[in-house]
Design a protein around this motif. Structure first.
Motif, PDB file in Angstrom:
ATOM      1  N   PRO A 287     -14.374  -5.852   7.932  1.00  0.00           N
ATOM      2  CA  PRO A 287     -15.716  -6.332   7.592  1.00  0.00           C
ATOM      3  C   PRO A 287     -16.630  -6.320   8.812  1.00  0.00           C
ATOM      4  O   PRO A 287     -16.168  -6.587   9.928  1.00  0.00           O
ATOM      5  CB  PRO A 287     -15.482  -7.765   7.117  1.00  0.00           C
ATOM      6  CG  PRO A 287     -14.039  -7.953   7.041  1.00  0.00           C
ATOM      7  CD  PRO A 287     -13.353  -6.879   7.766  1.00  0.00           C
TER       8      PRO A 287
ATOM      9  N   ASN B 241     -12.536  -2.467  -1.436  1.00  0.00           N
ATOM     10  CA  ASN B 241     -13.029  -3.847  -1.375  1.00  0.00           C
ATOM     11  C   ASN B 241     -12.045  -4.808  -2.027  1.00  0.00           C
ATOM     12  O   ASN B 241     -11.797  -5.894  -1.535  1.00  0.00           O
ATOM     13  CB  ASN B 241     -14.366  -3.954  -2.118  1.00  0.00           C
ATOM     14  CG  ASN B 241     -15.502  -3.411  -1.291  1.00  0.00           C
ATOM     15  OD1 ASN B 241     -15.336  -3.133  -0.108  1.00  0.00           O
ATOM     16  ND2 ASN B 241     -16.646  -3.229  -1.909  1.00  0.00           N
ATOM     17  N   TYR B 242     -11.496  -4.383  -3.165  1.00  0.00           N
ATOM     18  CA  TYR B 242     -10.583  -5.285  -3.884  1.00  0.00           C
ATOM     19  C   TYR B 242      -9.285  -5.476  -3.107  1.00  0.00           C
ATOM     20  O   TYR B 242      -8.704  -6.556  -3.112  1.00  0.00           O
ATOM     21  CB  TYR B 242     -10.291  -4.767  -5.294  1.00  0.00           C
ATOM     22  CG  TYR B 242     -11.520  -4.290  -6.018  1.00  0.00           C
ATOM     23  CD1 TYR B 242     -12.740  -4.936  -5.825  1.00  0.00           C
ATOM     24  CD2 TYR B 242     -11.491  -3.203  -6.869  1.00  0.00           C
ATOM     25  CE1 TYR B 242     -13.885  -4.493  -6.455  1.00  0.00           C
ATOM     26  CE2 TYR B 242     -12.636  -2.750  -7.501  1.00  0.00           C
ATOM     27  CZ  TYR B 242     -13.828  -3.399  -7.282  1.00  0.00           C
ATOM     28  OH  TYR B 242     -14.955  -2.955  -7.892  1.00  0.00           O
ATOM     29  N   SER B 243      -8.844  -4.412  -2.431  1.00  0.00           N
ATOM     30  CA  SER B 243      -7.653  -4.563  -1.594  1.00  0.00           C
ATOM     31  C   SER B 243      -7.951  -5.512  -0.435  1.00  0.00           C
ATOM     32  O   SER B 243      -7.106  -6.302  -0.037  1.00  0.00           O
ATOM     33  CB  SER B 243      -7.220  -3.216  -1.013  1.00  0.00           C
ATOM     34  OG  SER B 243      -7.010  -2.299  -2.044  1.00  0.00           O
ATOM     35  N   MET B 244      -9.191  -5.422   0.070  1.00  0.00           N
ATOM     36  CA  MET B 244      -9.565  -6.286   1.197  1.00  0.00           C
ATOM     37  C   MET B 244      -9.704  -7.747   0.767  1.00  0.00           C
ATOM     38  O   MET B 244      -9.700  -8.639   1.613  1.00  0.00           O
ATOM     39  CB  MET B 244     -10.897  -5.815   1.803  1.00  0.00           C
ATOM     40  CG  MET B 244     -10.860  -4.439   2.394  1.00  0.00           C
ATOM     41  SD  MET B 244      -9.884  -4.318   3.886  1.00  0.00           S
ATOM     42  CE  MET B 244     -10.995  -5.033   5.052  1.00  0.00           C
ATOM     43  N   LEU B 245      -9.847  -7.974  -0.541  1.00  0.00           N
ATOM     44  CA  LEU B 245      -9.972  -9.353  -1.029  1.00  0.00           C
ATOM     45  C   LEU B 245      -8.622 -10.017  -1.244  1.00  0.00           C
ATOM     46  O   LEU B 245      -8.551 -11.168  -1.635  1.00  0.00           O
ATOM     47  CB  LEU B 245     -10.753  -9.379  -2.346  1.00  0.00           C
ATOM     48  CG  LEU B 245     -12.264  -9.258  -2.204  1.00  0.00           C
ATOM     49  CD1 LEU B 245     -12.924  -9.246  -3.563  1.00  0.00           C
ATOM     50  CD2 LEU B 245     -12.814 -10.389  -1.368  1.00  0.00           C
ATOM     51  N   THR B 246      -7.567  -9.291  -1.025  1.00  0.00           N
ATOM     52  CA  THR B 246      -6.233  -9.882  -1.125  1.00  0.00           C
ATOM     53  C   THR B 246      -5.843 -10.396   0.263  1.00  0.00           C
ATOM     54  O   THR B 246      -6.661 -10.385   1.184  1.00  0.00           O
ATOM     55  CB  THR B 246      -5.216  -8.832  -1.593  1.00  0.00           C
ATOM     56  OG1 THR B 246      -5.136  -7.821  -0.582  1.00  0.00           O
ATOM     57  CG2 THR B 246      -5.627  -8.186  -2.896  1.00  0.00           C
ATOM     58  N   THR B 247      -4.595 -10.785   0.394  1.00  0.00           N
ATOM     59  CA  THR B 247      -4.163 -11.276   1.708  1.00  0.00           C
ATOM     60  C   THR B 247      -3.678 -10.121   2.593  1.00  0.00           C
ATOM     61  O   THR B 247      -3.140 -10.350   3.674  1.00  0.00           O
ATOM     62  CB  THR B 247      -3.054 -12.329   1.543  1.00  0.00           C
ATOM     63  OG1 THR B 247      -2.066 -11.805   0.657  1.00  0.00           O
ATOM     64  CG2 THR B 247      -3.599 -13.606   0.972  1.00  0.00           C
ATOM     65  N   LEU B 248      -3.864  -8.889   2.143  1.00  0.00           N
ATOM     66  CA  LEU B 248      -3.495  -7.722   2.962  1.00  0.00           C
ATOM     67  C   LEU B 248      -4.410  -7.638   4.173  1.00  0.00           C
ATOM     68  O   LEU B 248      -5.608  -7.857   4.057  1.00  0.00           O
ATOM     69  CB  LEU B 248      -3.679  -6.437   2.161  1.00  0.00           C
ATOM     70  CG  LEU B 248      -2.587  -5.979   1.216  1.00  0.00           C
ATOM     71  CD1 LEU B 248      -3.048  -4.711   0.513  1.00  0.00           C
ATOM     72  CD2 LEU B 248      -1.291  -5.728   1.939  1.00  0.00           C
TER      73      LEU B 248
ATOM     74  N   LYS C 108     -15.101   1.447  -4.708  1.00  0.00           N
ATOM     75  CA  LYS C 108     -15.008   0.045  -4.285  1.00  0.00           C
ATOM     76  C   LYS C 108     -13.598  -0.522  -4.429  1.00  0.00           C
ATOM     77  O   LYS C 108     -13.408  -1.733  -4.371  1.00  0.00           O
ATOM     78  CB  LYS C 108     -16.010  -0.825  -5.044  1.00  0.00           C
ATOM     79  CG  LYS C 108     -17.453  -0.428  -4.787  1.00  0.00           C
ATOM     80  CD  LYS C 108     -18.397  -1.255  -5.597  1.00  0.00           C
ATOM     81  CE  LYS C 108     -19.821  -0.771  -5.396  1.00  0.00           C
ATOM     82  NZ  LYS C 108     -20.748  -1.379  -6.328  1.00  0.00           N
ATOM     83  N   GLU C 109     -12.603   0.347  -4.674  1.00  0.00           N
ATOM     84  CA  GLU C 109     -11.235  -0.154  -4.772  1.00  0.00           C
ATOM     85  C   GLU C 109     -10.779  -0.751  -3.446  1.00  0.00           C
ATOM     86  O   GLU C 109      -9.988  -1.682  -3.424  1.00  0.00           O
ATOM     87  CB  GLU C 109     -10.277   0.973  -5.175  1.00  0.00           C
ATOM     88  CG  GLU C 109     -10.254   1.282  -6.655  1.00  0.00           C
ATOM     89  CD  GLU C 109      -9.697   0.153  -7.499  1.00  0.00           C
ATOM     90  OE1 GLU C 109      -9.059  -0.751  -6.960  1.00  0.00           O
ATOM     91  OE2 GLU C 109      -9.926   0.174  -8.719  1.00  0.00           O
TER      92      GLU C 109
ATOM     93  N   VAL D 145       0.846  -1.201   0.000  1.00  0.00           N
ATOM     94  CA  VAL D 145       0.000   0.000   0.000  1.00  0.00           C
ATOM     95  C   VAL D 145       0.882   1.252   0.000  1.00  0.00           C
ATOM     96  O   VAL D 145       0.571   2.237  -0.676  1.00  0.00           O
ATOM     97  CB  VAL D 145      -0.947   0.005   1.227  1.00  0.00           C
ATOM     98  CG1 VAL D 145      -1.842   1.227   1.230  1.00  0.00           C
ATOM     99  CG2 VAL D 145      -1.791  -1.251   1.228  1.00  0.00           C
TER     100      VAL D 145
END
Lengths: 345, 503
Positions: free
Chosen positions: B239, B98-105, B95-96, B16
């Motif tokens: 979440p 959200n996509y970062s949250m869908l990684t292993t970060l 919603k970017e 990030v």
């Protein structure tokens, strides 16, 4: 990898967005997720992608719970949402690099993954372009590249073809077929049902959060076109296996909402349709007969192909004139229109 | 060019942070801002140098120094706080995030990376100021130590940046509006305060030990507040149903102890000066009160029940289960967690060797969180009893407004009250009184007996504690029921494979 949606329910206040739906599918296939607007498709997809939590029920990936182990599930699931990449001041390559790093890819492994995905999605010439300068189709490709950067086993896509021109849609279709050949399970929602019919192996149809029908595409189409094989249907709370196993058993255990029978059209000389209609109605296997203008008869006849031939044969035997005779083939769109009622919550 | 530069950065760097740096340096507005800053400074240098040549002012450097510091501060606030807020809010609405949250970060990596990026930008801006600060020194009128005044700006900017990240994490237009209003107001306040401080410093001829104590205290407060804002931002982006307020609650629970340890060295070093034991304890009680108020507000915002994800982490043993219950999401645990934070300072008050005036001050301070606690209990009770589907937070706001109207307005209109002398005068009257509605009755009683004004705070605290006790008893069936449901369900769970864990 087996993906299993088990008794999934999601409630927002008083609204039940997803109501106890169950289905499963396995890798190497493409599955469509169909339903009217507000049916609960995006909610289901968001839960499957671990972006949201179910009120009850779960999504299992090879038996591993997405509710309890979201971090582990994210490594095997790629999610392509209906929205496009929104960053402005970042290049395509930098954007993908960020996600590759975020998935823990390092050094040569990351470089290889980036090169592979750029080549696969045909983004080579756009590598150094800023995201804001891309067209919708190009952004969609970037979005697909982002979802695939960590080589997931399951790809979940929400309206991937929305707003794309015919060429871009064709390219997307080609990419999806390649991904399916690579043994990935692809689960996508779309409103363009003719597209889905071309590429999907199976489909799930929901309305008002409830599962209306699910099964392989052949089974679903047979459901409205009549004849064998029997349709695969499921009710909310029952599990529908989309992998093509024992649909007859599922059909036996679940009530059907769509009418059974074969749809046929008989073309007659002008003004001679009525006697044909009356003759067809005499036969016990005829379920319904409709006249169109005064030279076309549409009939739904119960039974298999041989029985349908026999029923139509009675018309010829009676000496009535029939210019042509067609068995009507219904597509996914007709199936959708037939079993959904267009209600939203 | 920048792409190649950043691609060489070590693999261990937060992704990030790398992305933020790429975005900052490829942002046209940022480049223009920096260019304008350099240009303005260059023009000012020329202007002040020529003024010095003609009139040989000894104080040319002071004006120049002030100008640079103010320009740098304002620019940093705009770029780093407002910029961080805007960027994060856009990420949220696009919603970017959200996509970062869908990684292993992890969410903490996301917030930390954003903070790192903003702080590096602040350093970049101040590095642009350095040559001009040096020029200011050579223009005379200020000492080298005075230049170190710039150090005071960093913790303030860090808080601004974290506040920006926190506001941006919501991705909400209303919160963005409130944030920008607060930012504008506080920037004006900061500028006025800075000018006054610099003026005071110049008149005293440099920096003394009091100044450095103030700087260190400022850094500590910034640290404590910064950690809280960081954890709150984390909670906002995590979440829902994932026990996201747990780190905030742990921190707030421990904050009085952390503050105690952080201030202890000052007390030991300066106990022979104005920093007496009474002052030390008052500061400690203020931290307890702040932590209790924050936890009470969290309790009101919390959902009534936990999710399966939280229940599955509940230990089987009864003690572990109770501790898990206290720190997991759900209003019941949070309410119980507030109790020791409130009870410990109140219980020690009668036994502490404090002066009467300090004791009554502390009573007044502690009445505020107890009053909040009373409102929280009332609103939670109402939200459960009244079937109007009004959330507890809305009930609390309604009750606060009603309480203020019933208590504060009659008090304000009461001619027999001398507000200034009664409430110390240092804290605005409305702020103090609006938090003590439970004790308003005593204010009227006191109006007739001015000799007993110092007892107001004791009455306030005693009345608030009594009402809180009664309401807590009324709430106890809800609390007990929630605790009984808080247990790990007996279901078989298949753990993820090594492949899924990335091993």
């Amino acid at each position: 990898m087996k993906t299993e949606v088990r008794n999934l329910t999601r409630v927002f206040g008083k609204t039940v967005a997803v109501n106890d739906i169950s289905f499963s599918f396995e890798d190497g296939n493409i599955f469509g997720f169909i339903g009217p607007n507000g049916a609960g498709k995006t909610t289901t997809i968001r839960i499957m992608a671990t972006l949201d939590l179910a009120t009850s029920g779960d999504v299992l990936y090879d038996g591993v719970s997405a509710t309890l182990y979201p971090e582990a599930v994210r490594r095997v699931v790629g999610y392509m949402p209906d929205s496009l990449p929104g960053y402005k001041d970042i290049q395509v390559w930098e954007y993908l690099d960020f996600f590759a790093r975020s998935f823990g890819l390092k050094g040569a492994e990351r470089t290889r993954a980036l090169n592979d995905i750029v080549e696969f999605t045909n983004l080579g010439e756009l590598r150094t372009k800023f995201l804001f300068a891309l067209s919708k189709g190009m952004k969609q490709r970037v979005s697909l590249a982002r979802a695939l950067i960590h080589n997931p086993k399951v790809l979940i896509m929400d309206e991937p073809a929305a707003g794309l021109d015919p060429r871009a849609r064709h390219e997307l279709r080609t990419l999806l077929k390649i991904l399916a050949e690579q043994k990935k399970a692809i689960f996508l929602s779309s409103h363009i049902l003719s597209e889905l019919q071309d590429i999907c192996d199976g489909a799930v149809i929901i309305e008002q959060g409830k599962l209306l029908s699910a099964g392989t595409l052949n089974d679903l189409l047979a459901q409205v076109n009549g004849g064998a094989p029997a349709p695969a249907q499921a009710q909310s709370g029952e599990s529908a296996d989309l992998s093509g196993t024992s649909p007859e058993q599922q059909a036996a255990s679940a009530p059907q909402t769509a009418p059974k029978g074969v749809s046929v059209t008989l073309k007659t000389p002008r003004g001679e349709a009525e006697p044909v209609r009356l003759k067809l109605l005499e036969h016990p296997l005829t379920r319904s007969v409709d006249l169109f203008d005064d030279d076309e008869v549409h009939a739904i006849i119960e039974g298999n192909d041989a029985e349908v031939s026999r029923v139509v044969g009675t018309v010829f035997a009676a000496g009535l004139t029939v210019l042509s005779f067609n068995r009507n083939q219904m597509g996914l769109e007709e199936l959708f229109m037939k079993i959904t009622q267009g209600k939203v919550q | 060019m920048f792409s190649k530069l950043f691609s060489g950065i070590a693999e261990s760097v937060n992704p990030v942070f790398i992305k933020e740096m790429r975005q900052y340096f490829q942002n046209r507005r940022m480049i223009i801002f920096m260019g304008v800053l350099l240009l303005v400074q260059f023009i000012c240098t020329l202007f002040f140098s020529s003024a010095m040549q003609f009139d040989a002012y000894d104080s040319s450097g002071v004006g120049f120094f002030l100008l640079i510091i103010l320009a740098g501060s304002v620019l940093s606030v705009i770029i780093c706080a407002a910029g961080a807020q805007q960027r994060f809010a856009e990420e949220r609405s696009d919603k970017e995030l959200n996509y970062s949250m869908l990684t292993t970060l992890r969410p903490s990596s996301i917030i930390w990376g954003k903070l790192e990026g903003a702080m590096v930008m602040i350093l970049c801006i101040f590095s642009l100021l350095l040559p001009f600060l040096t020029a200011a020194y050579f223009m005379r009128g200020l000492s080298a130590a005075s230049l170190l005044f710039t150090l005071c700006i960093f913790p303030v900017l860090m808080i601004y940046t974290l506040a920006g990240i926190f506001a941006g994490a919501f991705g909400n237009k209303w919160i963005t509006g409130i944030f920008f209003f607060a930012l504008a107001c506080s920037t004006v306040f900061l500028l006025v305060a800075s000018i006054e401080i610099i003026d005071d410093l110049m008149s005293r001829g440099g920096l003394d030990s009091d100044f450095w104590i103030a700087v260190l205290v400022e850094y500590e407060i910034a640290f404590l507040l910064g950690v809280l804002l960081f954890l709150l931002s984390l909670a906002v982006i995590s979440p829902p149903k994932s026990n996201r307020f747990c780190p905030v609650k742990v921190y707030l629970f421990a904050m009085p102890a952390i503050a105690f340890l952080l201030i202890l060295p000052y007390y030991i070093a300066f106990r022979n000066t104005g920093f007496t034991r009474d002052v030390y304890f008052v500061i400690e009680f203020i931290f307890c009160a702040c932590a209790a108020v924050a936890m009470t507000l969290i309790a009101v915002c919390e959902p009534p029940m936990d999710s399966l994800r939280v229940y599955m982490k509940c230990p089987r043993g009864s003690l572990g289960r109770f501790v898990h219950f206290l720190f997991s999401s759900g209003f019941a645990g949070t309410l119980l967690l507030v109790l020791p934070v409130l009870a410990a300072p109140i219980a020690t008050l009668p036994f502490s060797k404090l002066s009467n005036s300090e004791r009554s001050t502390i009573c007044g301070i502690m009445a505020i969180p107890v009053s909040f606690f009373v409102y929280a209990l009332l609103s939670l009770l109402l939200s459960r009893i009244v079937k109007l589907r009004i959330p507890a937070l809305a009930w609390m706001i309604i009750l606060e407004i009603a309480g203020n109207l019933l208590g504060w307005i009659p008090l304000t209109l009461w001619e027999g009250l001398d507000f200034g002398s009664r409430f110390g005068g240092s804290i605005p009257m409305p702020l103090r009184v609006s938090c003590m509605e439970v004790s308003h009755l005593y204010c009227f009683v006191e109006a007739f007996e001015s000799s007993r004004t110092s007892w107001h705070c004791y009455y306030a605290l005693a009345a608030s504690v009594a009402v809180a006790g009664v309401l807590l008893l009324a709430m106890s069936p809800f609390l007990f029921k929630t605790f009984r449901q808080h247990r790990r369900p007996d279901i078989e769970v298949k753990p993820p494979t090594k492949d899924m864990l990335g091993k």
